[in-house]
Design a protein around this motif. Structure first.
Motif, PDB file in Angstrom:
ATOM      1  N   ALA A   1      10.548 -15.342   4.173  1.00 13.90           N
ATOM      2  CA  ALA A   1       9.107 -15.574   4.270  1.00 13.90           C
ATOM      3  C   ALA A   1       8.337 -14.629   3.357  1.00 13.90           C
ATOM      4  CB  ALA A   1       8.658 -15.392   5.725  1.00 13.90           C
ATOM      5  N   ALA A   2       8.802 -13.374   3.244  1.00 10.80           N
ATOM      6  CA  ALA A   2       8.099 -12.389   2.418  1.00 10.80           C
ATOM      7  C   ALA A   2       8.165 -12.749   0.942  1.00 10.80           C
ATOM      8  CB  ALA A   2       8.690 -11.004   2.643  1.00 10.80           C
ATOM      9  N   ARG A   3       9.201 -13.461   0.535  1.00  9.78           N
ATOM     10  CA  ARG A   3       9.349 -13.814  -0.885  1.00  9.78           C
ATOM     11  C   ARG A   3       8.286 -14.790  -1.367  1.00  9.78           C
ATOM     12  NH1 ARG A   3      15.052 -14.318   0.723  1.00  9.78           N
ATOM     13  NH2 ARG A   3      16.039 -12.294   0.288  1.00  9.78           N
ATOM     14  N   ARG A   4       7.524 -15.341  -0.445  1.00 13.89           N
ATOM     15  CA  ARG A   4       6.434 -16.217  -0.856  1.00 13.89           C
ATOM     16  C   ARG A   4       5.313 -15.433  -1.517  1.00 13.89           C
ATOM     17  NH1 ARG A   4       6.373 -19.038   5.094  1.00 13.89           N
ATOM     18  NH2 ARG A   4       8.474 -19.968   4.977  1.00 13.89           N
ATOM     19  N   ALA A   5       5.321 -14.120  -1.330  1.00  9.79           N
ATOM     20  CA  ALA A   5       4.346 -13.251  -1.997  1.00  9.79           C
ATOM     21  C   ALA A   5       4.946 -12.738  -3.301  1.00  9.79           C
ATOM     22  CB  ALA A   5       3.972 -12.083  -1.096  1.00  9.79           C
ATOM     23  N   PRO A   6       4.333 -13.000  -4.447  1.00 10.44           N
ATOM     24  CA  PRO A   6       4.908 -12.554  -5.732  1.00 10.44           C
ATOM     25  C   PRO A   6       5.176 -11.056  -5.770  1.00 10.44           C
ATOM     26  CG  PRO A   6       3.106 -14.098  -6.085  1.00 10.44           C
ATOM     27  CD  PRO A   6       3.105 -13.785  -4.624  1.00 10.44           C
ATOM     28  N   TRP A   7       4.300 -10.243  -5.167  1.00 12.40           N
ATOM     29  CA  TRP A   7       4.522  -8.792  -5.200  1.00 12.40           C
ATOM     30  C   TRP A   7       5.845  -8.438  -4.550  1.00 12.40           C
ATOM     31  CZ3 TRP A   7       5.547  -5.513  -1.210  1.00 12.40           C
ATOM     32  CH2 TRP A   7       5.636  -4.148  -1.539  1.00 12.40           C
TER      33      TRP A   7
ATOM     34  N   THR B   1       8.528 -10.228  -4.231  1.00 15.95           N
ATOM     35  CA  THR B   1       9.660 -10.642  -5.058  1.00 15.95           C
ATOM     36  C   THR B   1       9.983  -9.575  -6.109  1.00 15.95           C
ATOM     37  OG1 THR B   1       9.061 -12.966  -4.753  1.00 15.95           O
ATOM     38  CG2 THR B   1      10.516 -12.455  -6.595  1.00 15.95           C
ATOM     39  N   ASP B   2       8.953  -9.041  -6.756  1.00 19.23           N
ATOM     40  CA  ASP B   2       9.177  -7.968  -7.735  1.00 19.23           C
ATOM     41  C   ASP B   2       9.711  -6.711  -7.052  1.00 19.23           C
ATOM     42  OD1 ASP B   2       8.187  -9.668  -9.666  1.00 19.23           O
ATOM     43  OD2 ASP B   2       6.139  -8.859  -9.559  1.00 19.23           O
ATOM     44  N   PHE B   3       9.171  -6.407  -5.870  1.00 18.72           N
ATOM     45  CA  PHE B   3       9.612  -5.233  -5.097  1.00 18.72           C
ATOM     46  C   PHE B   3      11.107  -5.346  -4.782  1.00 18.72           C
ATOM     47  CE2 PHE B   3       9.920  -3.074  -0.866  1.00 18.72           C
ATOM     48  CZ  PHE B   3       9.476  -1.810  -1.248  1.00 18.72           C
ATOM     49  N   GLU B   4      11.530  -6.539  -4.392  1.00 15.41           N
ATOM     50  CA  GLU B   4      12.941  -6.754  -4.050  1.00 15.41           C
ATOM     51  C   GLU B   4      13.809  -6.729  -5.301  1.00 15.41           C
ATOM     52  OE1 GLU B   4      15.336  -9.738  -1.053  1.00 15.41           O
ATOM     53  OE2 GLU B   4      13.809 -10.605  -2.371  1.00 15.41           O
TER      54      GLU B   4
ATOM     55  N   GLY C   1       0.810  -1.210   0.000  1.00 14.70           N
ATOM     56  CA  GLY C   1       0.000   0.000   0.000  1.00 14.70           C
ATOM     57  C   GLY C   1       0.846   1.263   0.000  1.00 14.70           C
ATOM     58  N   LEU C   2       1.905   1.291   0.797  1.00 17.08           N
ATOM     59  CA  LEU C   2       2.778   2.466   0.840  1.00 17.08           C
ATOM     60  C   LEU C   2       3.506   2.663  -0.486  1.00 17.08           C
ATOM     61  CD1 LEU C   2       4.279   2.165   4.435  1.00 17.08           C
ATOM     62  CD2 LEU C   2       2.806   4.001   3.580  1.00 17.08           C
ATOM     63  N   HIS C   3       3.948   1.559  -1.085  1.00 16.45           N
ATOM     64  CA  HIS C   3       4.639   1.654  -2.363  1.00 16.45           C
ATOM     65  C   HIS C   3       3.730   2.299  -3.417  1.00 16.45           C
ATOM     66  CE1 HIS C   3       7.318   0.739  -5.637  1.00 16.45           C
ATOM     67  NE2 HIS C   3       6.474  -0.130  -6.194  1.00 16.45           N
TER      68      HIS C   3
ATOM     69  N   ASP D   1      13.438  -4.957  -7.839  1.00 14.66           N
ATOM     70  CA  ASP D   1      13.622  -3.559  -8.233  1.00 14.66           C
ATOM     71  C   ASP D   1      14.623  -2.824  -7.344  1.00 14.66           C
ATOM     72  OD1 ASP D   1      11.832  -3.858 -10.288  1.00 14.66           O
ATOM     73  OD2 ASP D   1      10.125  -3.046  -9.175  1.00 14.66           O
ATOM     74  N   GLY D   2      15.218  -3.545  -6.395  1.00 16.17           N
ATOM     75  CA  GLY D   2      16.219  -2.927  -5.532  1.00 16.17           C
ATOM     76  C   GLY D   2      15.638  -2.110  -4.410  1.00 16.17           C
ATOM     77  N   LEU D   3      14.352  -2.349  -4.066  1.00 16.85           N
ATOM     78  CA  LEU D   3      13.697  -1.546  -3.038  1.00 16.85           C
ATOM     79  C   LEU D   3      13.747  -2.201  -1.660  1.00 16.85           C
ATOM     80  CD1 LEU D   3      10.644  -0.309  -5.118  1.00 16.85           C
ATOM     81  CD2 LEU D   3      12.833   0.822  -4.692  1.00 16.85           C
ATOM     82  N   VAL D   4      14.538  -3.254  -1.516  1.00 18.59           N
ATOM     83  CA  VAL D   4      14.842  -3.859  -0.217  1.00 18.59           C
ATOM     84  C   VAL D   4      16.365  -3.853  -0.083  1.00 18.59           C
ATOM     85  CG1 VAL D   4      14.644  -5.897   1.260  1.00 18.59           C
ATOM     86  CG2 VAL D   4      12.792  -5.344  -0.328  1.00 18.59           C
TER      87      VAL D   4
END
Length: 554
Positions: free
Chosen positions: A524-530, A532-535, A500-502, A537-540
């Protein structure tokens, strides 16, 4: 020792026997007369209080985790028992009312065991201290005013009219007070307070009971209006069958009593625990208290709970283990078998005096002052609980107190979980303003620290706080960095907040980067496809500095 050895007897040393026996006798001189007095609060015969010092105490000795806790009953449990029985129809005979009381004790045991089955001990312990303060104040004042007619030797005819009704009724009868009863009451109360202050090792209840029995035996004082207790039957309690038809009516009261019995037991047990002793396990206490109540209900007892005064005597006398509780139970059995005729000479005013001294110790105005200084919300919870207890009944007060506690907990956990992050003097980052460096070098980036995981209650307030801080900054920041090193568990609300913040910040032209997410949480968060794309993109980023650099690149 064998695996079935009671928890507090494991590692028992032979030299402890003397201490446990002496402590058990010392505690018995307090708990036995006090439990008999508490039975009168519940409107039950005094022998019911005596029986509560038998099987329940033996069961707790076998299952309980506290080495010096003395379990019988308390003033709080007694007055809640009276309130629970008051909802029964008026057509109950004396025998049926007794069976209802024992049925209530069984239901309390079942409620405690259900709490143990679902491991609710830690949840029940979250009940606000303010609730306990309010309930105990209501109990103290309600019981105190209920004892005034007995202390004055007048009739009490204001049943069901609450604290103020009973007080007004008693004050209207002052002219009818019996002088002998008033003198005996005053002397007993004076002795109890004096011994408590100057010689706490002397069992005050035993002193006033023995003195009063001698007074009645050697004089004709009862002929001058001093009322005596009903005849105490000799012998042991016999098994009783529950009143099955009244279970539905008694269940709400049983639930309230179970909560208070558990709370009192755990509070006293933890206060008494020595540093060398094992920690108090709330689930173990639920089991011990629950089985003790079941055994008590089948042996004509009131609901049991840990009492502070007798436990303090137990500990002061040197109790090492629950063998002291076994000795106290044996002493109660001997009293029931051989001292019944002697107890027939006990004045009612003596029991009322013991109750009065005990319950007034529950009222502490300083605790309300302390709450007012620290947390006004907790103060008003205590006041509301006390007022409801004095006017509408203590069972309702317990229910309202638990509900208000839930409101306070929800209010606390529904707050935003983020705090500003600032550069630390000397390098690095801090959430402590006192160690932060006053600099404008990071005015183009909003930095936040996430205090922990997010769930349904605090997710939206956290998201709103971050978004508001970003769009209210003038000039607008280029990015928001969320440092998430404290996140131990990834939840769906946590991922929803990030997504939501993104999206929301992106529509405002503001970047959003997560920093220092622990490896386990990231996995654990990588189980969510969104995510994975967020990461991708270099946003983690692994550090706050790397996240700031990535955010500034847009």
């Amino acid at each position: 020792m064998p695996a079935w050895t009671p928890p507090t007897l494991r590692g028992y040393q032979r030299g402890w026997v003397r201490y446990d026996v002496l402590a058990g006798i010392a505690a018995g001189t307090v708990v036995i007369p006090q439990a008999m007095a508490y039975a009168t609060i519940a409107g039950l015969p005094v022998e019911v209080g005596l029986y509560t010092c038998m099987l329940p105490m033996l069961v707790y000795a076998a299952l309980g985790g506290s080495r010096s806790l003395s379990i019988s009953t308390t003033s709080t449990i007694a007055v809640l028992t009276a309130s629970a029985l008051a909802v029964l129809p008026d057509d109950r005979s004396a025998d049926e009312l007794l069976r209802d009381a024992f049925t209530l004790t069984i239901l309390v045991g079942l409620a405690l065991l259900l709490m143990r089955l679902f491991r609710l001990g830690s949840l029940v312990e979250q009940i606000s201290p303010a609730t306990m303060i309010g309930v105990k104040t209501g109990v103290g004042l309600t019981v105190a005013v209920s004892q005034l007619p007995t202390l004055l030797g007048v009739s009490g005819d204001s049943e069901g009219e609450g604290f103020f009704g009973k007080l007004g009724d008693t004050l209207s009868k002052l002219d009818d007070a019996n002088a002998v009863t008033v003198v005996v009451s005053a002397v007993a109360i004076g002795i109890l307070y004096l011994l408590r202050r100057v010689a706490p090792q002397v069992p005050g209840p035993l002193v006033v009971v023995a003195g009063a029995i001698l007074l009645v035996a050697m004089t004709d004082v009862e002929q001058h209006g001093l009322a005596l207790i009903e005849q105490v039957p000799s012998g042991l309690p016999t098994p009783t069958m529950p009143m099955w038809g009244d279970i539905g009516v008694l269940m709400p009261g049983a639930a309230a009593i179970a909560i208070m019995a558990f709370m009192e037991t755990v509070i006293v047990a933890r206060a008494q625990r020595q540093r060398s002793e094992p920690p108090i396990d709330s689930d173990q206490e639920l089991l011990a208290n629950g089985v003790a109540a079941l055994a008590g209900g089948l042996s004509q007892s009131m609901p049991p709970a840990g009492g502070f005064s007798q436990s303090a005597v137990n500990q002061r006398a040197g109790a090492r283990t629950q063998l002291a509780g076994v000795v106290t139970a044996v002493l109660a059995v001997l009293v029931a078998l051989f001292l019944g005729p002697v107890l027939d000479d006990l004045p009612e005013a003596i029991l009322a005096a013991m109750v009065m001294v005990a319950v007034l110790g529950l009222v502490h105005p300083a605790e309300f002052t302390r709450l007012l200084r620290i947390d006004r919300a907790e103060f008003w919870v205590a006041v509301a609980t006390a007022v409801i207890g004095l006017t509408a009944g203590l069972l309702l007060a317990v229910g309202v107190g638990v509900a208000l506690t839930l409101v306070l907990v929800l209010r606390a956990v529904s707050q935003s979980q983020v705090r500003p992050v600032q550069p630390r003097v000397g390098g690095g980052w801090t959430i402590n303003p006192e160690t932060a460096e006053d600099t404008t070098a990071y005015d183009d980036v909003v930095l936040f620290h996430l205090d922990g995981g997010l769930f349904t209650g605090n997710a939206q307030p956290t998201q709103d706080a971050i978004f508001a801080a970003a769009i209210e900054r003038d000039p607008r920041p280029v990015a928001v960095v969320l440092e998430a090193a404290a996140v131990g568990k990834v939840t769906t609300p946590f991922l929803d907040v990030l997504e939501g913040l993104h999206a929301d910040l992106g529509q405002e032209g503001i970047g959003f980067v997560v920093a220092a997410l622990p490896p386990e949480a990231a996995e654990a968060a990588r189980r969510a496809p969104w995510f994975t794309d967020f990461e991708t993109d270099g946003l983690v980023q692994p550090t706050v500095d790397a996240a700031i650099e990535r955010g500034r690149r847009g």
